[in-house]
Design an enzyme around this catalytic site. Structure first.
Site, short mmCIF file in Angstrom:
data_model
loop_
_atom_site.label_atom_id
_atom_site.label_comp_id
_atom_site.label_asym_id
_atom_site.label_seq_id
_atom_site.Cartn_x
_atom_site.Cartn_y
_atom_site.Cartn_z
N GLU A 16 0.83 -1.20 0.00
CA GLU A 16 0.00 0.00 0.00
C GLU A 16 0.87 1.25 0.00
O GLU A 16 0.49 2.29 -0.56
CB GLU A 16 -0.94 -0.01 1.21
N LYS A 52 -12.74 1.84 -3.14
CA LYS A 52 -13.91 2.07 -2.28
C LYS A 52 -15.04 2.73 -3.08
O LYS A 52 -16.22 2.37 -2.93
CB LYS A 52 -13.52 2.95 -1.09
N HIS A 79 7.85 -27.58 1.80
CA HIS A 79 6.90 -28.51 1.17
C HIS A 79 5.85 -27.74 0.37
O HIS A 79 4.83 -28.30 0.00
CB HIS A 79 6.22 -29.34 2.26
#
Length: 527
Positions: A319, A452, A348
């Site tokens: 950000e 937003k 793994h």
């Protein structure tokens, strides 16, 4: 393999922060640090001005002062210093009253803590909870609403079934209007009310003064309210009330975090590059990504307690550094992608690709010397589980370096409050310095605001679709018919997706047929 001489020359220990930085697995030329020194000195000056109260976010005319949180005497005004110190005193007072039972729930002393937030208002507290918790000793058990996912909310409520009368909710939102947090608050309130409880008697707000949440908390007489200041961004708010209040309520050493961060801040104010771990870290990011974000940052802490550090750093780094334009308005599309999990789990998972696949990354290993509190058993001859963990870290680092995959190692003695605070402060400063090196503003987030606004437009469209169908109960309409009625065929895809979801989640009122083919799909409101 890196030579012993290279290791010694590129290994930096910082005693005051109880941390070491190993750059021996980065193949930068000896001339690199010297060539970057003018830019680094400019970055030091900019960071000093930031701490002195310079406007760092011109979009919103805001200072950036998260550094003052751990040393209020550095604040640029007596009012800010007093506000920080008063908030710390209040955090301790409220925590003491909760722990003593003076502040309690409807069914007795609080035993559970529900944090309701999103982004930095949840990631920081989650990271600290995972890093420092000791379930047998913690004063409250911590739970999170960190999304607007109904199923996720139900999972948390199932954990708290029958316990809400002993659950303290902390709602965290600077604006008070963040949809995810608002929804979480309303979901929590509904759950309390279903159990015959008053939410206000079990709730604390952490929010901006005068925000929508602040007004609700005042009107409903919540237990208390804590401030979120406009000079502290969400991704740097863990050492404000956002993170310190949950830590104090949980019974964690929040003052230790502040001490660790303050020690790192003092260390990373050094203007001699090789005495400043954040400067060295930012320079390695610059070298490894060509100053253009050309490689991803893989965070591999070899400690379960630091598992969430990569998620925390995703927000802090991405950000802050993910910007379209530089300070001159030039399109640069900067950023460093961050991902990771923990070692040796990743042995793994994706280490195979890291060693032999696409070379589009560098690794930051975090080594923790202390395996556990107390002695360990031998799982092989004179070998403990912790020895295996260190072996996997050292082996993976060498295996990657053999294939020209470069890495940085940060070594700490243990995972305690001091270390957590120091790590937070180290990466905060490194982000700020790197941003200066690549000439971007690390402290605004226009992309987040755009997201937003886009989400708000979608919700508005959903309501318009529902109004249209409800005005014609029982009538089946195609996607194209609905889009045409709403004014644009370009809305067809969104109409189909929104109504498909509506049919699944509200079959009592909405019907859809032919959903396998968007062109033939028909939708109707059933009344």
């Amino acid at each position: 393999m890196s030579s012993w001489n290279t290791f010694c020359e590129r290994y930096f220990h910082f005693e005051s922060a109880a941390l070491s930085l190993d750059l021996s697995r980065v193949r930068f030329p000896d001339s690199f640090l010297e060539s970057m020194e003018p830019a680094m000195q400019k970055a030091f000056t900019a960071m000093a001005q930031l701490e002195q109260g310079a406007i760092a976010n011109p979009d919103e005319d805001r200072m950036v002062g998260h550094y003052w949180l751990r040393n209020a005497r550095l604040a640029p005004s007596p009012e800010i210093q007093q506000a920080i110190e008063a908030t710390l005193e209040k955090i301790q007072s409220i925590a003491d009253q909760v722990h003593s039972g003076q502040i309690r729930g409807a069914d007795g002393a609080f035993e559970h803590l529900l944090i309701i937030g999103i982004g930095g208002s949840a990631l920081g507290p989650q990271f600290v909870d995972r890093a420092l918790r000791h379930p047998a000793a913690d004063r409250l058990q911590t739970h999170f609403f960190d999304n607007t996912d109904p199923d996720g909310i139900d999972l948390v409520l199932a954990e708290l079934k029958g316990q809400l009368g002993r659950t303290l909710s902390v709602v965290i939102s600077k604006s008070g209007g963040t949809p995810e947090t608002r929804n979480g608050m309303l979901e929590a309130r509904s759950a309390y009310e279903r159990d015959g409880l008053k939410f206000s008697e079990h709730a604390i707000a952490v929010t901006g003064e005068g925000s929508a949440l602040d007004k609700v908390a005042q009107q409903e007489q919540w237990i208390t309210r804590f401030p979120m200041w406009d000079w502290v961004g969400g991704r740097t708010s863990e050492l404000a009330a956002v993170g310190l209040l949950p830590a104090a309520l949980q019974g964690l050493d929040y003052r230790g975090m502040l001490t660790g961060a303050a020690a790192m801040d003092q260390l990373t104010r050094a203007t001699t590059t090789q005495e400043n771990p954040a400067a060295l870290l930012s320079l390695m990011w610059y070298y490894l990504t060509d100053g253009k974000g050309s490689k991803d940052m893989v965070i591999l802490p070899y400690k379960d307690r630091l598992e969430l550090f990569s998620k925390y750093l995703q927000q802090l780094v991405m950000e802050s550094l993910g910007k379209e334009c530089d300070l001159n308005g030039k399109v640069v599309n900067q950023g460093i992608a961050v991902y990771g999990n923990k070692g040796s789990t990743d042995q793994h998972a994706y280490v195979q690709q890291l060693r032999e696949g696409l070379h589009n990354f560098f690794v930051t290993f975090i080594e923790v010397l202390e395996a556990r509190k107390g002695a360990s058993i031998d799982v092989d001859d004179a070998t403990t589980s912790g020895d295996y963990l260190q072996g996997f870290y050292l082996g993976t680092r060498d295996a990657l370096f053999e294939k020209d995959r470069e890495s940085i190692t940060i070594t700490v003695r243990s995972v305690d409050a001091f270390t957590v605070g120091a790590l937070i402060a180290l990466f905060e400063r490194a982000v700020g310095l790197y941003a200066n090196l690549v000439n971007i503003n690390a402290y605004h987030q226009p992309g987040v605001e755009a997201g937003k606004k886009a989400a708000a437009s979608i919700l508005d469209l959903k309501n318009r679709i529902q109004d249209l169908l409800q005005s014609r109960p029982g009538q089946e309409l195609s996607v194209e018919d609905i889009a045409k009625e709403l004014g644009s065929k370009d809305l067809c895809e969104k109409v189909f997706k929104l109504l498909t979801s509506k049919v699944v989640n509200d079959p009592t009122h909405y019907r859809g047929t032919g959903l396998h083919d968007p062109r033939s799909a028909l939708f109707a409101y059933l009344g």
